[in-house]
Design a protein around this motif. Structure first.
Motif, mmCIF file in Angstrom:
data_model
loop_
_atom_site.group_PDB
_atom_site.id
_atom_site.type_symbol
_atom_site.label_atom_id
_atom_site.label_comp_id
_atom_site.label_asym_id
_atom_site.label_seq_id
_atom_site.Cartn_x
_atom_site.Cartn_y
_atom_site.Cartn_z
ATOM 1 N N ALA A 1 1.055 -1.201 -0.149
ATOM 2 C CA ALA A 1 0.473 -0.167 0.118
ATOM 3 C C ALA A 1 1.030 1.465 -0.498
ATOM 4 O O ALA A 1 0.540 2.439 -0.844
ATOM 5 C CB ALA A 1 -0.959 -0.198 1.320
ATOM 6 N N LEU A 2 1.889 1.256 1.240
ATOM 7 C CA LEU A 2 3.067 2.574 0.694
ATOM 8 C C LEU A 2 3.380 2.582 -0.530
ATOM 9 O O LEU A 2 3.689 3.790 -1.264
ATOM 10 C CB LEU A 2 3.763 2.244 2.039
ATOM 11 C CG LEU A 2 3.118 2.429 3.480
ATOM 12 C CD1 LEU A 2 4.001 1.926 4.297
ATOM 13 C CD2 LEU A 2 2.704 3.576 4.054
ATOM 14 N N ASN A 3 3.567 1.269 -1.253
ATOM 15 C CA ASN A 3 4.461 1.645 -2.189
ATOM 16 C C ASN A 3 3.641 2.548 -3.185
ATOM 17 O O ASN A 3 4.216 2.983 -4.005
ATOM 18 C CB ASN A 3 4.872 0.206 -2.775
ATOM 19 C CG ASN A 3 6.311 -0.115 -2.218
ATOM 20 O OD1 ASN A 3 7.126 0.466 -1.907
ATOM 21 N ND2 ASN A 3 6.516 -1.864 -2.315
ATOM 22 N N GLY B 1 4.204 5.606 -4.910
ATOM 23 C CA GLY B 1 4.565 6.217 -6.652
ATOM 24 C C GLY B 1 4.054 7.292 -7.059
ATOM 25 O O GLY B 1 4.374 7.476 -7.775
ATOM 26 N N LYS B 2 3.193 7.288 -6.025
ATOM 27 C CA LYS B 2 2.095 8.350 -6.647
ATOM 28 C C LYS B 2 2.672 9.989 -6.307
ATOM 29 O O LYS B 2 2.780 11.271 -7.421
ATOM 30 C CB LYS B 2 0.353 9.157 -6.410
ATOM 31 C CG LYS B 2 0.132 7.474 -6.299
ATOM 32 C CD LYS B 2 -1.569 7.691 -6.065
ATOM 33 C CE LYS B 2 -1.951 7.269 -6.692
ATOM 34 N NZ LYS B 2 -3.799 6.586 -5.978
ATOM 35 N N VAL C 1 10.748 7.710 -4.331
ATOM 36 C CA VAL C 1 10.618 7.731 -2.742
ATOM 37 C C VAL C 1 10.079 6.870 -2.656
ATOM 38 O O VAL C 1 10.565 6.271 -1.591
ATOM 39 C CB VAL C 1 9.399 8.646 -2.963
ATOM 40 C CG1 VAL C 1 8.616 8.235 -1.104
ATOM 41 C CG2 VAL C 1 9.299 10.263 -2.993
ATOM 42 N N VAL C 2 10.307 5.545 -3.973
ATOM 43 C CA VAL C 2 10.083 3.837 -3.627
ATOM 44 C C VAL C 2 11.316 3.303 -3.011
ATOM 45 O O VAL C 2 10.575 3.037 -2.378
ATOM 46 C CB VAL C 2 8.554 3.707 -4.653
ATOM 47 C CG1 VAL C 2 8.925 2.575 -4.575
ATOM 48 C CG2 VAL C 2 7.387 4.401 -5.125
ATOM 49 N N SER D 1 0.797 11.895 1.935
ATOM 50 C CA SER D 1 1.189 12.069 0.603
ATOM 51 C C SER D 1 0.757 13.638 -0.239
ATOM 52 O O SER D 1 1.263 13.817 -1.294
ATOM 53 C CB SER D 1 1.161 10.281 -0.174
ATOM 54 O OG SER D 1 0.366 10.685 -0.398
ATOM 55 N N LEU D 2 -0.378 14.224 -0.001
ATOM 56 C CA LEU D 2 -1.313 14.826 -0.999
ATOM 57 C C LEU D 2 -0.570 16.032 -0.536
ATOM 58 O O LEU D 2 -0.604 16.929 -1.715
ATOM 59 C CB LEU D 2 -2.809 14.998 -0.680
ATOM 60 C CG LEU D 2 -3.891 13.592 -0.477
ATOM 61 C CD1 LEU D 2 -5.419 14.104 0.190
ATOM 62 C CD2 LEU D 2 -3.521 13.374 -2.004
ATOM 63 N N ILE D 3 0.234 16.479 0.650
ATOM 64 C CA ILE D 3 0.323 17.723 1.064
ATOM 65 C C ILE D 3 2.000 17.495 -0.144
ATOM 66 O O ILE D 3 2.697 18.533 -0.732
ATOM 67 C CB ILE D 3 0.739 18.126 2.186
ATOM 68 C CG1 ILE D 3 -0.349 17.857 2.830
ATOM 69 C CG2 ILE D 3 1.893 18.966 2.576
ATOM 70 C CD1 ILE D 3 -0.238 17.790 4.677
ATOM 71 N N ALA D 4 2.892 16.495 -0.061
ATOM 72 C CA ALA D 4 3.801 16.062 -0.337
ATOM 73 C C ALA D 4 4.413 16.188 -1.787
ATOM 74 O O ALA D 4 4.538 16.207 -2.716
ATOM 75 C CB ALA D 4 4.710 15.088 -0.161
ATOM 76 N N ILE D 5 2.901 15.576 -2.297
ATOM 77 C CA ILE D 5 2.420 15.143 -4.364
ATOM 78 C C ILE D 5 3.039 17.067 -4.667
ATOM 79 O O ILE D 5 3.462 17.415 -5.511
ATOM 80 C CB ILE D 5 1.292 15.137 -4.299
ATOM 81 C CG1 ILE D 5 2.071 13.527 -4.366
ATOM 82 C CG2 ILE D 5 1.294 15.070 -5.811
ATOM 83 C CD1 ILE D 5 0.002 12.644 -5.197
#
Length: 209
Positions: free
Chosen positions: A23-25, A29-30, A35-36, A172-176
């Motif tokens: 799930a984290l991958n 990945g997004k 990061v992956v 992750s939404l913030i990091a994107i």
């Protein structure tokens, strides 16, 4: 029935490790493929330290279980106290090693540029969760030894899925939008292990009574 009531939570806990990583991958990945890669390499290094905690857990469980069966409350308490103490010592040592040697470890894999920076960042932030992670691993073994397989299962689900995947996704939404905020995603593990440890302490207090 009694065997599976103790063994099933352990089986599910092992399976959850793979589910969480998968799930984290997807989530990482997004953000970026680097990061992956960084997480994958950090995960391999982390396992060397966590395996030591798993080994101690497998030593704590039969000691506590035997004395629990004998009805020796004091020996059960001693088994839990010393088992937890030794586990935390190992995790502190692992934390110190990763904090000091994060950069050299990343170079072993021939990383460079952004991937190396992300891997070093992951090691220095995620390793802060080792203290809580070690306690949680020990608690899982202790709960199994005290015929509390359900509590062990709940801790497994919380620390390896419920408190990790949703939080990692939100961060992750913030990091994107801004890769400089990637540290927030690595903080997911500290939050998950910390909250899980709090729940485990509540379970332990209730079981002790």
């Amino acid at each position: 029935k009694e065997i599976y009531s103790i063994g099933l939570p352990a089986m599910i806990a092992q399976a959850l490790m793979s589910v969480m990583t998968y799930a984290l991958n997807i989530i990482f990945g997004k953000i970026d493929e680097n990061v992956v890669t960084a997480y994958g390499l950090y995960y391999k290094i982390q396992q060397f330290i966590l395996f030591a905690a798993f080994g101690l857990r497998d030593a704590i469980t039969p000691v506590v279980s035997f004395n629990h069966g004998m009805g020796s409350r004091q020996r059960v308490k001693d088994g839990i106290k010393y088992g937890m103490f030794y586990t935390l010592i190992i995790m502190v040592m692992g934390l110190v090693v990763l904090e000091i040697f994060a950069a050299p470890f990343s170079k072993i894999f021939g990383l460079s540029g952004q991937t190396e920076e992300l891997c070093v960042q992951a090691m220095r932030i995620v390793s802060l969760s080792f203290i809580f992670a070690g306690a949680n691993v020990a608690f899982q073994g202790i709960f199994q030894a005290l015929d509390s397989g359900l509590e062990s299962l709940i801790i497994s689900i919380l620390r390896q899925f419920a408190f990790v995947v949703p939080v990692a996704y939100l961060f992750s939404l913030i990091a994107i939008e801004d890769m400089d905020m990637m540290w927030l995603v690595w903080l997911t593990f500290l939050i998950a292990e910390g909250l899980s440890c709090l729940v485990a302490c509540i379970f332990m207090k209730r079981i002790n009574k």
